[in-house]
Write an enzyme that holds these catalytic residues in place. Structure first.
Site, short mmCIF file in Angstrom:
data_model
loop_
_atom_site.label_atom_id
_atom_site.label_comp_id
_atom_site.label_asym_id
_atom_site.label_seq_id
_atom_site.Cartn_x
_atom_site.Cartn_y
_atom_site.Cartn_z
CG ASP A 198 -4.88 -3.51 -5.43
OD1 ASP A 198 -5.84 -3.00 -5.18
OD2 ASP A 198 -3.53 -3.06 -5.02
CD GLN B 251 -2.85 0.33 -0.19
OE1 GLN B 251 -3.47 1.13 -0.77
NE2 GLN B 251 -2.96 -1.02 -0.27
CG HIS C 7 -7.57 -1.62 0.43
ND1 HIS C 7 -6.82 -0.54 -0.24
CD2 HIS C 7 -8.21 -2.03 -0.89
CE1 HIS C 7 -6.98 -0.39 -1.51
NE2 HIS C 7 -7.68 -1.17 -2.06
CG HIS D 217 -49.86 19.10 -5.95
ND1 HIS D 217 -49.73 20.46 -6.55
CD2 HIS D 217 -49.06 18.36 -6.02
CE1 HIS D 217 -48.33 20.53 -6.71
NE2 HIS D 217 -47.85 19.17 -6.39
#
Length: 433
Positions: free
Chosen positions: A362, A260, A329, A421
């Site tokens: 990955d 990483q 992760h 309405h």
């Protein structure tokens, strides 16, 4: 180098500092620059795109050089190894198979009360994919963005990526794009690429959704064009948090932390462990693996500033700290990861057991590697098919069904002070009577 913390009072402050690492005063200055780029591209199209590509990337292009040609796409296959092509195709199959399981189905429900309700999913017309360049080439990012768009049924997928030396695009990126179904590729990066996708230029089409990670300028540009177009997320520097028990292999854990950290000097690599001995051994293993590391400078910076080992009292305490950090992760390198996962509430992707390094996610496990960062996993999810779809509600009432609810609608509309309405329902009911 990599620090070990045992005092719990320090832990939360350190985790918060790491989570907030992209928030600084420089962002304000950069946002002003990005706003200038966006407005210039909106007004001047290709001219501004070419200007900023020359200024920021030192690549002088002509308008006709923006789009990658068919001959370049064909030539890319001759420039990659057979092994790489096989690996790309394996990744394509796995990623597509996973995402096909995630396609939401349109549905219609015919009720006994003569009311029909449903939901209809349709893809966007055009998707724009941003694939970063710079420190490395990322064919995996191409696959993770393009394949969900393809599975969603997007008819036109456009890719942008910064040109390298000689105005070229890495052949692995070009091959990955073609294998994933992308044929329209433009050699432009940075905020100007996002602007081109959001507003359209003489050469680059305007899209409906922009996905893909990039540097801070790309991220800020995506933030500022949101609303004009949809985006997947605001991706920050990558991060991994590992929860490990005494049975974890320190060499493997160290390798996962470095995997990483080598992404970027601002990448975060964190270990939470119940075993003080493992903590010390992982620190030593990290130092040994850094010797002669091809990306040592950037990796060391990440480890020094945003690397951390925390010794905790229990796996339950580790899970709670992980939930507070909400990592992109999360690796559960413990004897019984399925028991521990029940305590995990916030994580972009979760990797279970001693034999599941984050690298499998990955590249080719199938689930998407474009994930929420900087704590966004508390409310956001991975890029997926849904990113390229929108849904429309379906509603149908018969005359009888409308009559049955007319009085309730009248009461609600009157309460809101919207007489038309109420009239739109009342007139229909009265005519029938």
């Amino acid at each position: 180098m990599l620090r070990i913390i045992t005092q719990q009072a320090e832990v939360r402050a350190e985790l918060q500092r790491i989570c907030d690492r992209t928030q600084n005063e420089q962002v304000v200055h950069k946002e002003a620059t990005v706003r200038e780029v966006l407005q210039a591209v909106k007004r001047q199209g290709d001219k501004a795109v070419l200007h900023y590509t020359a200024e920021f990337d030192q690549r002088s292009l002509k308008p006709e050089e923006l789009r990658v040609t068919g001959s370049e796409l064909d030539a890319a296959y001759q420039q990659v190894s057979k092994d790489l092509l096989v690996a790309i195709r394996l990744a394509c199959r796995n990623i597509e198979a996973f995402h096909r399981q995630r396609v939401p189905k349109s549905w219609v429900q015919f009720g006994d009360d003569e009311v029909v309700l449903g939901k209809r999913y349709t893809p966007v017309d055009r998707a724009g994919l941003y694939v970063p360049g710079g420190r490395a080439c990322y064919p995996s990012t191409v696959l993770m963005n393009a394949i969900p768009a393809k599975v969603a049924g997007v008819p036109r997928v456009v890719m942008v990526t910064p040109p390298g030396a000689g105005k070229t695009i890495n052949p692995a990126v070009l091959v990955a794009a073609q294998e994933a179904g992308v044929q329209e590729i433009y050699r432009v990066g940075g905020a100007q690429a996002i602007a081109a996708l959001a507003y359209g230029t003489e050469t680059i089409p305007k899209v409906n959704v922009i996905t893909g990670p990039g540097n801070i300028y790309v991220t800020l540009a995506k933030k500022l064009v949101y609303g004009t177009v949809g985006i997947d997320s605001l991706a920050g520097p990558s991060e991994v948090l590992i929860i490990a028990d005494e049975a974890a292999n320190p060499v493997h854990v160290a390798a996962d932390l470095l995997a990483q950290a080598e992404h970027d000097p601002m990448a975060a690599a964190i270990l939470l462990t119940t075993d003080a001995g493992l903590a010390k051994n992982v620190k030593l293993a990290v130092e040994r693996q850094l010797v002669n590391h091809p990306r040592r400078i950037d990796t060391e910076k990440a480890i020094a500033h945003y690397g951390l080992i925390v010794v905790v009292e229990s796996l339950e305490a580790a899970a709670e700290l992980s939930n507070e950090f909400a990592p992109e992760h999360l690796e559960l390198e413990v004897k019984d990861p399925w028991a521990l996962i029940t305590q995990i509430r916030h994580a972009g992707a979760i990797f279970l057991g001693y034999s599941t390094p984050e690298a499998v996610g990955d590249y080719l496990a199938g689930p998407n590697h474009t994930l929420p960062t900087s704590g966004a996993a508390r409310y956001a999810s991975a890029l997926g098919v849904e990113t390229f779809l929108k849904h429309s509600s379906i509603i149908q009432y018969t005359q009888t069904a409308l009559k049955n609810v007319a009085s309730a609608i009248d009461v609600l509309a009157t309460a809101e002070g919207l007489p038309s309405h109420a009239d739109s329902v009342r007139r229909r009911v009265e005519e029938e009577e």
